[in-house]
Design an enzyme around this catalytic site. Sequence first.
Site, mmCIF file in Angstrom:
data_model
loop_
_atom_site.group_PDB
_atom_site.id
_atom_site.type_symbol
_atom_site.label_atom_id
_atom_site.label_comp_id
_atom_site.label_asym_id
_atom_site.label_seq_id
_atom_site.Cartn_x
_atom_site.Cartn_y
_atom_site.Cartn_z
ATOM 1 N N LYS A 199 -5.950 -2.436 -7.663
ATOM 2 C CA LYS A 199 -6.252 -2.187 -5.766
ATOM 3 C C LYS A 199 -7.350 -1.130 -6.199
ATOM 4 O O LYS A 199 -7.910 -1.253 -7.365
ATOM 5 C CB LYS A 199 -4.900 -2.047 -5.510
ATOM 6 C CG LYS A 199 -4.129 -2.471 -5.202
ATOM 7 C CD LYS A 199 -4.733 -3.201 -3.954
ATOM 8 C CE LYS A 199 -2.932 -3.507 -3.505
ATOM 9 N NZ LYS A 199 -3.870 -4.720 -2.406
ATOM 10 N N ASP A 227 0.865 -0.831 -0.152
ATOM 11 C CA ASP A 227 -0.108 -0.182 -0.068
ATOM 12 C C ASP A 227 0.768 1.356 0.107
ATOM 13 O O ASP A 227 0.494 2.508 0.072
ATOM 14 C CB ASP A 227 -1.259 0.009 1.393
ATOM 15 C CG ASP A 227 -2.027 -1.171 1.073
ATOM 16 O OD1 ASP A 227 -2.554 -1.488 0.168
ATOM 17 O OD2 ASP A 227 -2.137 -1.909 2.239
HETATM 18 C C1 S3P Z 1 -5.202 -6.142 3.113
HETATM 19 C C2 S3P Z 1 -4.362 -6.627 2.670
HETATM 20 C C3 S3P Z 1 -3.848 -6.075 1.191
HETATM 21 C C4 S3P Z 1 -3.789 -4.751 0.850
HETATM 22 C C5 S3P Z 1 -5.192 -3.848 1.287
HETATM 23 C C6 S3P Z 1 -5.605 -4.441 2.897
HETATM 24 C C7 S3P Z 1 -6.146 -6.203 4.540
HETATM 25 O O1 S3P Z 1 -4.937 -6.055 0.045
HETATM 26 O O2 S3P Z 1 -3.426 -4.078 -0.153
HETATM 27 O O3 S3P Z 1 -4.888 -2.115 1.668
HETATM 28 O O4 S3P Z 1 -6.687 -5.911 5.464
HETATM 29 O O5 S3P Z 1 -5.556 -7.929 4.115
HETATM 30 P P1 S3P Z 1 -4.573 -8.067 -0.641
HETATM 31 O O6 S3P Z 1 -4.522 -8.718 0.625
HETATM 32 O O7 S3P Z 1 -5.363 -8.172 -1.745
HETATM 33 O O8 S3P Z 1 -3.107 -7.628 -1.228
#
Ligand code: S3P
Length: 430
Positions: free
Chosen positions: A342, A315
């Site tokens: 995203k 992020d």
């Molecule tokens: C998150 C996991 C990440 C991250 C998102 C929040 C979470 O995504 O980019 O902002 O809270 O588990 P991904 O699991 O799709 O990589």
Amino acid sequence: MKVYIKRGKGFKGEICIPADKSISHRAAIIGSLASGLTQIRNFNTAADCSATLSCLQKIGVEVKENKENEVILKGKDLFGFREPEDILDAQNSGTTARLLLGLLSGQRFFSVVNGDSSLQKRPMKRVVDPLRKMGAQIEGRNDGCNLPLAVKGQNLKGIKFRLPLPSAQLKSAVILAGLLSEGKTEIEEPVPSRDHTERMLHYLEAEIEKENEVIRIQGRKEFKAQKIIIPGDFSSACYFIAAALLVEDSEVVLPDTGVNPTRIGFLKAVKRMGGNIHVHERKVICNEPLATLSVSTSELKGVEIKAEEIPALIDEIPLVALLATQAKGITEVHGASELRVKESDRIRAIVVNFQRMEIDIEEKEDGFIIEGPQRLRGAFVESFGDHRIAMAMAVAGLVAEGITEVKDFDCCGISFPNFYSLLTRWQNNG
Ligand code: S3P
């Protein structure tokens, strides 16, 4: 709403960042599955986690928002939820949609999960596939690739599953379904991603263990609710880490910030770039590590970010791009194609916005290359409806010559509603 940012002046002082968004989602969802009352202190009440709370309310969870940032909810002992009368709206929140799909798959009722136009474009098949293997009945457009998705709750069975990509949302959906399944679920995790779900379940003494790369969950074992205190959000802290590093004469202290090792890839990258950043007053609360971070203005050099580092700074990559524009030498980011799915296509958003600020940046399918230092010029840039792009470009505005205008800035409310008022500390002093 648009905002105008002018070149910043040094700021020295303490900044209090909001509670961790990822951990707040999990506290609400896992607390709902527990037995008894969960008191959550320092809950992130911004739009994403509020979407999670309202979905939980629709499936029968009693939620009280007590005093400021305190949430109390009554657990449903794994299966005590009820069929919702309306669709469950995850709004902009991928974590809400994906984690709830895990929970809903194992309940005994019908539900529909939807989201806003950004979330409707994001891939859900990665979650739907393993849940179907566990016996879930999920239907939707493109064979379950996209929201809205309809879930007919089933009697799930534990599976052995190797994560095809390092996604904490996917891993957590399968863990939650595993809690509701008959037998054992084993998840093999070749590349680690954020482990807040595992840590919280371990803290609550649920039947979960991790050995080497394998997470094991024993299904249908109830666990007791406990008080949960949420740390400050490291990802939110990073905007002010970047501002402090780049704006001359800055010295910032960020107390009680989460420093979970699966989240702090940005901190490690900044140290490699030569950034002055110190981690002190370490403590552990509810099985999550916290610390105070002190950051001051630094001369930076370029850095190479490899594919295996990406999950720990996924992020923060818009901020890596910003630091790269001011660092001496080449910065390369590879293996970050997940950024294209995203809240916006973040690689495109970074490239388009920095080019408008007259930065020479090479776009790759899975990252970018920037050679610095370069002069950032104030320009008209866009958030693309993505909170992380809005905030990164606002910090870029502090470093740029002239005025930077950020279009559609309201989306900061997804994770960090008071971001702008904190940012103005670099504008108003002196
Ligand atoms: C998150 C996991 C990440 C991250 C998102 C929040 C979470 O995504 O980019 O902002 O809270 O588990 P991904 O699991 O799709 O990589």
